[in-house]
Design a protein around this motif. Structure first.
Motif, PDB file in Angstrom:
ATOM      1  N   ALA A  36     -54.266 -25.501 -80.725  1.00 17.79           N
ATOM      2  CA  ALA A  36     -55.108 -25.942 -82.219  1.00 17.79           C
ATOM      3  C   ALA A  36     -55.131 -27.346 -82.069  1.00 17.79           C
ATOM      4  O   ALA A  36     -56.050 -27.856 -82.728  1.00 17.79           O
ATOM      5  CB  ALA A  36     -54.023 -25.502 -83.208  1.00 17.79           C
ATOM      6  N   ALA A  37     -54.225 -28.198 -81.355  1.00 20.54           N
ATOM      7  CA  ALA A  37     -54.210 -29.610 -81.185  1.00 20.54           C
ATOM      8  C   ALA A  37     -55.275 -30.057 -79.784  1.00 20.54           C
ATOM      9  O   ALA A  37     -55.249 -31.250 -79.753  1.00 20.54           O
ATOM     10  CB  ALA A  37     -52.743 -30.146 -81.181  1.00 20.54           C
ATOM     11  N   GLY A  38     -55.518 -29.024 -79.206  1.00 23.95           N
ATOM     12  CA  GLY A  38     -56.288 -29.445 -78.198  1.00 23.95           C
ATOM     13  C   GLY A  38     -55.635 -29.983 -76.933  1.00 23.95           C
ATOM     14  O   GLY A  38     -55.932 -30.676 -76.011  1.00 23.95           O
ATOM     15  N   LEU A  39     -54.367 -29.456 -76.796  1.00 19.87           N
ATOM     16  CA  LEU A  39     -53.553 -29.940 -75.804  1.00 19.87           C
ATOM     17  C   LEU A  39     -53.115 -28.563 -74.863  1.00 19.87           C
ATOM     18  O   LEU A  39     -53.280 -27.344 -75.257  1.00 19.87           O
ATOM     19  CB  LEU A  39     -52.181 -30.380 -76.156  1.00 19.87           C
ATOM     20  N   ALA A  40     -53.006 -28.840 -73.513  1.00 21.04           N
ATOM     21  CA  ALA A  40     -52.275 -27.826 -72.686  1.00 21.04           C
ATOM     22  C   ALA A  40     -51.045 -27.414 -73.273  1.00 21.04           C
ATOM     23  O   ALA A  40     -50.114 -28.191 -73.751  1.00 21.04           O
ATOM     24  CB  ALA A  40     -52.346 -28.221 -71.181  1.00 21.04           C
ATOM     25  N   THR A  41     -50.556 -26.213 -73.155  1.00 16.46           N
ATOM     26  CA  THR A  41     -49.400 -25.767 -73.602  1.00 16.46           C
ATOM     27  C   THR A  41     -48.365 -26.646 -72.765  1.00 16.46           C
ATOM     28  O   THR A  41     -47.397 -26.934 -73.441  1.00 16.46           O
ATOM     29  CB  THR A  41     -49.085 -24.252 -73.212  1.00 16.46           C
ATOM     30  N   ARG A  63     -53.968 -40.306 -80.878  1.00 18.46           N
ATOM     31  CA  ARG A  63     -55.045 -39.134 -81.089  1.00 18.46           C
ATOM     32  C   ARG A  63     -54.151 -37.867 -81.127  1.00 18.46           C
ATOM     33  O   ARG A  63     -54.247 -37.028 -81.928  1.00 18.46           O
ATOM     34  CB  ARG A  63     -56.039 -39.190 -80.139  1.00 18.46           C
ATOM     35  N   THR A  64     -53.157 -37.838 -80.023  1.00 15.67           N
ATOM     36  CA  THR A  64     -52.411 -36.364 -79.784  1.00 15.67           C
ATOM     37  C   THR A  64     -51.378 -36.358 -80.915  1.00 15.67           C
ATOM     38  O   THR A  64     -51.167 -35.304 -81.629  1.00 15.67           O
ATOM     39  CB  THR A  64     -51.634 -36.552 -78.696  1.00 15.67           C
ATOM     40  N   LEU A  65     -50.682 -37.421 -81.400  1.00 17.88           N
ATOM     41  CA  LEU A  65     -49.939 -37.672 -82.674  1.00 17.88           C
ATOM     42  C   LEU A  65     -50.567 -37.313 -83.887  1.00 17.88           C
ATOM     43  O   LEU A  65     -50.123 -36.173 -84.661  1.00 17.88           O
ATOM     44  CB  LEU A  65     -49.041 -38.660 -82.674  1.00 17.88           C
ATOM     45  N   VAL A  66     -51.839 -37.675 -84.155  1.00 14.10           N
ATOM     46  CA  VAL A  66     -52.469 -37.231 -85.283  1.00 14.10           C
ATOM     47  C   VAL A  66     -52.743 -35.852 -85.323  1.00 14.10           C
ATOM     48  O   VAL A  66     -52.648 -35.063 -86.227  1.00 14.10           O
ATOM     49  CB  VAL A  66     -53.804 -38.277 -85.459  1.00 14.10           C
ATOM     50  N   ALA A  67     -53.245 -35.264 -84.153  1.00 10.94           N
ATOM     51  CA  ALA A  67     -53.862 -33.846 -84.158  1.00 10.94           C
ATOM     52  C   ALA A  67     -52.514 -32.983 -84.234  1.00 10.94           C
ATOM     53  O   ALA A  67     -52.824 -32.085 -84.789  1.00 10.94           O
ATOM     54  CB  ALA A  67     -54.273 -33.619 -82.753  1.00 10.94           C
ATOM     55  N   LEU A  68     -51.481 -33.379 -83.758  1.00 13.17           N
ATOM     56  CA  LEU A  68     -50.027 -32.519 -83.950  1.00 13.17           C
ATOM     57  C   LEU A  68     -49.729 -32.530 -85.415  1.00 13.17           C
ATOM     58  O   LEU A  68     -49.291 -31.483 -85.983  1.00 13.17           O
ATOM     59  CB  LEU A  68     -48.926 -33.011 -83.060  1.00 13.17           C
ATOM     60  N   ALA A  69     -49.777 -33.546 -86.049  1.00 15.07           N
ATOM     61  CA  ALA A  69     -49.528 -33.810 -87.320  1.00 15.07           C
ATOM     62  C   ALA A  69     -50.367 -32.918 -88.412  1.00 15.07           C
ATOM     63  O   ALA A  69     -49.830 -32.168 -89.204  1.00 15.07           O
ATOM     64  CB  ALA A  69     -49.489 -35.311 -87.930  1.00 15.07           C
ATOM     65  N   GLU A  70     -51.507 -32.973 -88.017  1.00 13.43           N
ATOM     66  CA  GLU A  70     -52.683 -32.210 -88.671  1.00 13.43           C
ATOM     67  C   GLU A  70     -52.263 -30.698 -88.574  1.00 13.43           C
ATOM     68  O   GLU A  70     -52.115 -29.852 -89.415  1.00 13.43           O
ATOM     69  CB  GLU A  70     -53.844 -32.634 -88.176  1.00 13.43           C
ATOM     70  N   PRO A  75     -47.080 -35.107 -92.606  1.00 11.05           N
ATOM     71  CA  PRO A  75     -47.731 -36.512 -92.626  1.00 11.05           C
ATOM     72  C   PRO A  75     -47.106 -37.472 -91.259  1.00 11.05           C
ATOM     73  O   PRO A  75     -45.924 -36.777 -90.735  1.00 11.05           O
ATOM     74  CB  PRO A  75     -46.936 -37.152 -93.668  1.00 11.05           C
ATOM     75  N   LEU A  76     -47.979 -38.082 -90.646  1.00 12.07           N
ATOM     76  CA  LEU A  76     -47.675 -38.367 -89.351  1.00 12.07           C
ATOM     77  C   LEU A  76     -46.409 -39.357 -89.503  1.00 12.07           C
ATOM     78  O   LEU A  76     -45.599 -39.236 -88.788  1.00 12.07           O
ATOM     79  CB  LEU A  76     -48.957 -39.622 -88.837  1.00 12.07           C
ATOM     80  N   GLN A  77     -46.212 -39.878 -90.464  1.00  9.97           N
ATOM     81  CA  GLN A  77     -45.054 -40.909 -90.653  1.00  9.97           C
ATOM     82  C   GLN A  77     -43.759 -40.147 -90.723  1.00  9.97           C
ATOM     83  O   GLN A  77     -42.706 -40.483 -90.179  1.00  9.97           O
ATOM     84  CB  GLN A  77     -45.272 -41.828 -91.684  1.00  9.97           C
ATOM     85  N   ASP A  78     -43.767 -38.858 -90.902  1.00  7.80           N
ATOM     86  CA  ASP A  78     -42.630 -37.764 -91.002  1.00  7.80           C
ATOM     87  C   ASP A  78     -42.294 -37.277 -89.521  1.00  7.80           C
ATOM     88  O   ASP A  78     -41.348 -36.937 -89.381  1.00  7.80           O
ATOM     89  CB  ASP A  78     -42.901 -36.670 -91.951  1.00  7.80           C
ATOM     90  N   LEU A  79     -43.679 -37.206 -88.727  1.00  6.77           N
ATOM     91  CA  LEU A  79     -43.422 -36.938 -87.468  1.00  6.77           C
ATOM     92  C   LEU A  79     -42.624 -37.827 -86.503  1.00  6.77           C
ATOM     93  O   LEU A  79     -42.004 -37.574 -85.663  1.00  6.77           O
ATOM     94  CB  LEU A  79     -44.716 -36.384 -86.963  1.00  6.77           C
ATOM     95  N   VAL A  80     -43.157 -39.061 -86.757  1.00  4.97           N
ATOM     96  CA  VAL A  80     -42.926 -40.222 -85.819  1.00  4.97           C
ATOM     97  C   VAL A  80     -41.879 -40.894 -86.235  1.00  4.97           C
ATOM     98  O   VAL A  80     -41.480 -41.550 -87.244  1.00  4.97           O
ATOM     99  CB  VAL A  80     -44.074 -41.203 -85.523  1.00  4.97           C
ATOM    100  N   PRO A  81     -40.656 -41.170 -85.357  1.00  3.68           N
ATOM    101  CA  PRO A  81     -39.474 -41.716 -85.782  1.00  3.68           C
ATOM    102  C   PRO A  81     -39.733 -43.169 -85.793  1.00  3.68           C
ATOM    103  O   PRO A  81     -40.782 -43.794 -85.332  1.00  3.68           O
ATOM    104  CB  PRO A  81     -38.475 -41.529 -84.694  1.00  3.68           C
ATOM    105  N   ALA A  82     -38.925 -43.860 -86.593  1.00  2.00           N
ATOM    106  CA  ALA A  82     -38.905 -45.310 -86.428  1.00  2.00           C
ATOM    107  C   ALA A  82     -38.549 -45.848 -85.218  1.00  2.00           C
ATOM    108  O   ALA A  82     -37.685 -45.257 -84.357  1.00  2.00           O
ATOM    109  CB  ALA A  82     -37.913 -46.041 -87.361  1.00  2.00           C
ATOM    110  N   PRO A  83     -39.505 -47.090 -84.778  1.00  2.00           N
ATOM    111  CA  PRO A  83     -39.291 -47.347 -83.110  1.00  2.00           C
ATOM    112  C   PRO A  83     -37.975 -48.087 -83.135  1.00  2.00           C
ATOM    113  O   PRO A  83     -37.529 -48.761 -84.039  1.00  2.00           O
ATOM    114  CB  PRO A  83     -40.594 -48.441 -83.173  1.00  2.00           C
TER     115      PRO A  83
END
Length: 91
Positions: A36-41, A63-70, A75-83
């Motif tokens: 669904a995200a357009g990635l290889a398994t 782009r990959t992170l946005v697609a996975l969040a979708e 929300p993208l900010q819930d998926l990505v930890p603080a740097p």
């Protein structure tokens, strides 16, 4: 070369944990999310492990992170930890 641990390893491991949790909540397989995200398994599996190659931290594209969040419905900010703090830009 230094023997100090790379804080980015912890960052991408946490990203992988968040991907796994979000996927489990949606009751989707790794294959379903990847497709669904357009990635290889294989690529998605590596992201859940937090690595790109053995011993090398993952570095997914925005782009990959946005697609996975979708796909995962989070929300993208819930998926990505603080740097990690205290790192020079570009590391």
């Amino acid at each position: 070369m230094t023997d100090a641990p790379d804080p980015w390893n912890d960052f991408v491991r946490e990203l992988g944990v968040r991907l796994l949790r979000a996927r489990a909540e949606k009751r989707l397989s790794q294959e379903q999310v990847a497709h669904a995200a357009g990635l290889a398994t294989f690529t998605y599996r590596k992201l859940e492990k937090g690595e790109s190659n053995p011993g090398t931290a993952a570095n997914p594209r925005l782009r990959t992170l946005v697609a996975l969040a979708e796909v995962l419905g989070v929300p993208l900010q819930d998926l990505v930890p603080a740097p990690p703090e205290g790192l020079a830009p570009g590391r």
